[in-house]
Design a protein around this motif. Structure first.
Motif, PDB file in Angstrom:
ATOM      1  N   ASP A   1       0.852  -1.196   0.000  1.00 46.00           N
ATOM      2  CA  ASP A   1       0.000   0.000   0.000  1.00 46.00           C
ATOM      3  C   ASP A   1       0.887   1.246   0.000  1.00 46.00           C
ATOM      4  O   ASP A   1       1.541   1.561   0.994  1.00 46.00           O
ATOM      5  CB  ASP A   1      -0.903  -0.017   1.238  1.00 46.00           C
ATOM      6  CG  ASP A   1      -1.890   1.146   1.226  1.00 46.00           C
ATOM      7  OD1 ASP A   1      -1.716   2.043   0.387  1.00 46.00           O
ATOM      8  OD2 ASP A   1      -2.815   1.143   2.056  1.00 46.00           O
ATOM      9  N   THR A   2       0.905   1.950  -1.119  1.00 49.36           N
ATOM     10  CA  THR A   2       1.827   3.106  -1.232  1.00 49.36           C
ATOM     11  C   THR A   2       1.379   4.287  -0.384  1.00 49.36           C
ATOM     12  O   THR A   2       2.128   5.228  -0.189  1.00 49.36           O
ATOM     13  CB  THR A   2       1.936   3.566  -2.700  1.00 49.36           C
ATOM     14  OG1 THR A   2       0.611   3.768  -3.193  1.00 49.36           O
ATOM     15  CG2 THR A   2       2.657   2.562  -3.547  1.00 49.36           C
ATOM     16  N   THR A   3       0.138   4.254   0.118  1.00 50.94           N
ATOM     17  CA  THR A   3      -0.311   5.366   0.974  1.00 50.94           C
ATOM     18  C   THR A   3       0.155   5.200   2.418  1.00 50.94           C
ATOM     19  O   THR A   3       0.055   6.114   3.216  1.00 50.94           O
ATOM     20  CB  THR A   3      -1.840   5.492   0.959  1.00 50.94           C
ATOM     21  OG1 THR A   3      -2.395   4.292   1.508  1.00 50.94           O
ATOM     22  CG2 THR A   3      -2.360   5.693  -0.447  1.00 50.94           C
ATOM     23  N   GLU A   4       0.619   3.996   2.746  1.00 48.73           N
ATOM     24  CA  GLU A   4       1.110   3.767   4.099  1.00 48.73           C
ATOM     25  C   GLU A   4       2.571   4.195   4.160  1.00 48.73           C
ATOM     26  O   GLU A   4       3.445   3.524   3.614  1.00 48.73           O
ATOM     27  CB  GLU A   4       0.986   2.282   4.475  1.00 48.73           C
ATOM     28  CG  GLU A   4      -0.438   1.788   4.581  1.00 48.73           C
ATOM     29  CD  GLU A   4      -1.061   2.130   5.933  1.00 48.73           C
ATOM     30  OE1 GLU A   4      -0.447   2.874   6.709  1.00 48.73           O
ATOM     31  OE2 GLU A   4      -2.181   1.658   6.174  1.00 48.73           O
TER      32      GLU A   4
ATOM     33  N   ASN B   1       8.880   7.977   2.762  1.00 46.71           N
ATOM     34  CA  ASN B   1       7.701   7.676   1.937  1.00 46.71           C
ATOM     35  C   ASN B   1       7.782   6.302   1.275  1.00 46.71           C
ATOM     36  O   ASN B   1       6.856   5.878   0.599  1.00 46.71           O
ATOM     37  CB  ASN B   1       7.527   8.729   0.845  1.00 46.71           C
ATOM     38  CG  ASN B   1       7.067  10.032   1.415  1.00 46.71           C
ATOM     39  OD1 ASN B   1       6.410  10.062   2.447  1.00 46.71           O
ATOM     40  ND2 ASN B   1       7.422  11.125   0.777  1.00 46.71           N
TER      41      ASN B   1
ATOM     42  N   THR C   1       9.326   5.294  -1.394  1.00 44.98           N
ATOM     43  CA  THR C   1       8.870   5.580  -2.754  1.00 44.98           C
ATOM     44  C   THR C   1       9.045   4.398  -3.714  1.00 44.98           C
ATOM     45  O   THR C   1       8.277   4.256  -4.667  1.00 44.98           O
ATOM     46  CB  THR C   1       9.631   6.790  -3.325  1.00 44.98           C
ATOM     47  OG1 THR C   1      11.011   6.609  -3.069  1.00 44.98           O
ATOM     48  CG2 THR C   1       9.153   8.068  -2.722  1.00 44.98           C
TER      49      THR C   1
ATOM     50  N   LYS D   1       6.424   1.566  -5.062  1.00 45.96           N
ATOM     51  CA  LYS D   1       5.638   1.664  -6.300  1.00 45.96           C
ATOM     52  C   LYS D   1       6.155   0.719  -7.388  1.00 45.96           C
ATOM     53  O   LYS D   1       5.454   0.415  -8.343  1.00 45.96           O
ATOM     54  CB  LYS D   1       5.661   3.103  -6.821  1.00 45.96           C
ATOM     55  CG  LYS D   1       4.764   4.035  -6.029  1.00 45.96           C
ATOM     56  CD  LYS D   1       4.751   5.410  -6.614  1.00 45.96           C
ATOM     57  CE  LYS D   1       6.041   6.138  -6.340  1.00 45.96           C
ATOM     58  NZ  LYS D   1       6.001   7.565  -6.587  1.00 45.96           N
TER      59      LYS D   1
END
Lengths: 125, 572
Positions: free
Chosen positions: B490-493, B499, B501, B504
């Motif tokens: 989950d890239t929002t976590e 971040n 990054t 992704k």
């Protein structure tokens, strides 16, 4: 059934013989409304900032034909929007350079009546 | 029948106008209510406008009579204090730096309190992120370079002097408002020091509390008041400085959440105060200070605990919790939150008979006993002693793990003493050694073409480490590979400092295997039976391999990640 179409209260709160606030009926009621539209500047009325016209600023411009035309347009637009009971049949505005004022004459007919009414007034700073 | 329920929100300008029009429409007296130019329209609008203003303020006052609906900070602050809760102001980030220094063997090295350290970093507004020592730390020198763990608080040291007892108004000293004072209340790592005359007075959270050691009435409270000002409050029921007494305050100007930093990676810390470390020779000669040039400082773990001043909703929640607990630790949550409020405790779990013997039959030996396990900020001889062990995974990786062995007696006593003001008279508290359960994972990843696998590998490991950080985990939790997989992809976590990054770049991520440092017991369908932990939470499937069932930890068990043994491999 009442014998009038329009009724408002008297702005000076004059009393009738029975002690109630005096009613202004028909022509007098429309006169009240026109007076409020002409004497109010846009933005003055709480919660209704578009009410009336913005001719007040024009009264501080040099008195000439151009200003007179703009004042006339502003007034007629405001009356058209905010007083739908009348139809304007004529409007004269005359700049009085020496007296620093405009002499105005509004001619109109009231709905349900063919009679032409006139309202003469002076606009000054 | 009259309608007595006030419907404040329906009495606005336009609805009032509509009500007036409806009323006038039933009468012949004033018919011009529909024409905006008429006098009656102006009167209606004037009435409606005044009524709306009145309604708005009546509504505002009504709402701010109750903590549940208060929306003005001043009201929320006062209402919270009515139920005995002190709203908190800014709190600084806290951390532990490693100070490397040396002294002659047997000498005592004292890291002095109230010394300024500069991390060399700046926040997003360009402010230097400064830290300070606020409590002394003593160690015996070994004669060689040695590491000293020193707790620090974020903030610029401020010394406010020139006050006397004559400056107190209603026993209060309001501090200058231009600083963001650190309002954290901690006995071990104070956030301010108030000196009256030549004596350092003690800060309390409540004037009704006793000062246990030393027994004294030289006490004050540090309060964040309803106008968002910090003030020092004395109480005439205890002691108040005399008019001629001088009052001086050492405190910290905190950056709040902006002052939180991650572990350093070779930055150079600057000691901005003179005389950081005092050496007291064992031979009894005069103490002296180490040259600051001979001292190095590093931060091995991110700072924690930074917070902005409590918002209205936080005050609402926290004060209600405090009120429900009635200043007593009445349930597990009360124990856990009260213990976690200490800066040296990261997580706590209190449990008792109902947790241990949930069948209802009870266990007389467990009556009134509260078992408490805590995870300290740092392990060591001052908190929980540990021994080293190793953990080898099925895929051949070996890593070191910590095995807590015992509480230091001083910390055990300090924790029980800390709990005493909130103790239920019938409760008997026992500190239980936390049982650390290490997890390791074998993870297979398919990556997107434009990403480098090494970058993804690093971010997945960093995110896994963050997932298992002490403050993100809890005692007695359930470790589920599905949750972890979802969290990782989950890239929002994200964490506050990273971040992740390159997450992704993951096309597929599969956890292939989970290894646990302890025996995982088989699923037991009857929860009333004695439970052995850690255990699988579901029965094995009969028709396929199910190594990755969720694992439930026991009441004193806390999950750790064996990050050295995690295997992240690229699959094609």
């Amino acid at each position: 059934m009442a014998d009038y179409y329009y009724s408002d209260y008297d702005e000076n709160f004059n009393r009738q013989s029975d002690g109630d606030v005096q009613q202004d009926k028909d022509l007098a009621a429309i006169y009240n409304s026109l007076q409020n539209i002409i004497l109010t500047t846009q933005g003055e009325r709480r919660m209704l900032p578009t009410f009336a016209s913005n001719i007040k600023g024009l009264l501080f411009e040099p008195i000439d034909e151009v200003s007179a035309r703009l004042i006339a347009e502003g007034l007629l637009d405001a009356i058209k929007v905010w007083e739908t009971r009348i139809e304007v049949t004529g409007f004269d505005i005359e700049p009085r350079y020496d007296e620093n004022l405009y002499r105005c004459s509004l001619k109109y007919t009231i709905q349900n009546s063919d009679e032409v009414e006139a309202l003469d007034f002076i606009l000054t700073r | 029948m009259a309608e007595f329920t006030p419907e404040y929100l329906s009495i606005d300008f336009l609805s009032l106008i509509e009500k007036f029009k409806t009323e006038l429409g039933n009468s012949d007296i004033f018919r011009d209510y529909d024409f905006e130019g008429s006098n009656i329209a102006i009167l209606m609008e004037l009435n409606a406008y005044v009524s709306e203003l009145n309604t708005f303020f009546i509504n505002k006052i009504a709402k701010n009579n109750f903590l549940e609906t208060a929306d003005v900070y001043e009201a929320a602050n006062r209402l919270a204090r009515q139920v005995g809760y002190e709203p908190k102001g800014t709190r600084s980030a806290r951390g532990t730096v490693t100070i490397t220094a040396s002294g002659s063997a047997g000498d005592t090295l004292t890291v002095k309190p109230w010394r300024q350290l500069n991390s060399g970093r700046v926040d997003e507004d360009g402010n230097e992120i400064l830290f300070a020592t606020t409590a002394p730390v003593n160690v015996i020198a070994t004669g060689e370079l040695q590491d000293i763990s020193v707790p620090i608080r974020q903030g610029e040291l401020i010394t406010l002097t020139g006050y006397t007892g004559d400056d107190l108004i209603d026993n209060e000293l309001i501090l200058p408002t231009e600083y963001g004072y650190d309002d954290d209340l901690s006995d071990e790592l104070p956030s301010l020091q108030v000196t009256v005359g030549n004596d350092i007075w003690t800060r309390l959270s409540d004037f009704y509390l006793d000062v246990l050691t030393p027994d004294s009435d030289d006490v004050y409270m540090f309060i964040y008041d309803r106008y968002r000002r910090n003030k020092i409050v004395f109480n005439s029921g205890r002691n108040v400085p005399a008019e001629t007494d001088t009052i001086s305050v050492i405190t910290l100007n905190s950056l709040g959440t902006n002052g939180s930093i991650g572990a350093d990676v070779g930055e150079t810390w600057i000691i901005e105060s003179d005389n950081l470390i005092e050496v007291t020779p064992s031979a009894g000669t005069a103490p002296y200070y180490l040259d600051n040039e001979s001292i190095t400082i590093s931060l091995s773990a991110a700072t924690i605990g930074a917070a902005a001043a409590e918002t209205i909703s936080e005050i609402r929640f926290n004060s209600q919790s405090a009120l429900r607990a009635q200043f007593r630790n009445v349930n597990s949550n009360a124990y856990n939150s009260y213990l976690s409020a200490r800066s040296d405790v990261v997580k706590a779990n209190a449990y008792g008979e109902q947790d241990l013997v949930p069948s209802g039959a009870g266990d007389p030996e467990e009556y009134n006993i509260v078992h408490i396990s805590v995870i300290p900020e740092t392990y060591g001889s001052n908190t929980i002693q540990t021994s080293a062990s190793t953990f080898t995974t099925d895929w051949g990786q070996t890593g070191s793990i910590l095995v807590p062995t015992q509480y230091s007696s001083s910390w055990n006593d300090a924790l029980l003493l800390y709990l005493r003001p909130r103790k239920m008279l019938c409760a008997y508290e026992i500190m239980e050694i936390p049982d650390l359960v290490y997890f390791s994972f074998e993870i297979g990843i398919r990556k997107k073409r434009i990403y480098e696998f090494i970058d993804i590998q690093q971010d997945v490991l960093a995110k896994l480490i963050y997932y298992f950080r002490n403050d993100n985990q809890a005692f007695s939790s359930e470790i589920d590979f599905n949750d972890i997989t979802e969290y990782l992809i989950d890239t929002t976590e994200v964490s506050p400092t990273d971040n992740f990054t390159n997450i992704k770049g993951i096309r597929n991520l599969n956890i292939r295997d989970i290894n646990v440092s302890k025996t995982v017991y088989e699923y037991n369908a009857n929860p009333d039976n004695p439970n052995l932990f850690p255990k699988w939470t579901i029965a094995p499937w009969t028709n396929r391999d199910n190594m990755l069932r969720p694992i439930q930890l026991g009441l004193n068990q806390f999950p750790y990640l064996s990050s050295d043994t995690v295997s992240i491999i690229e699959e094609s």
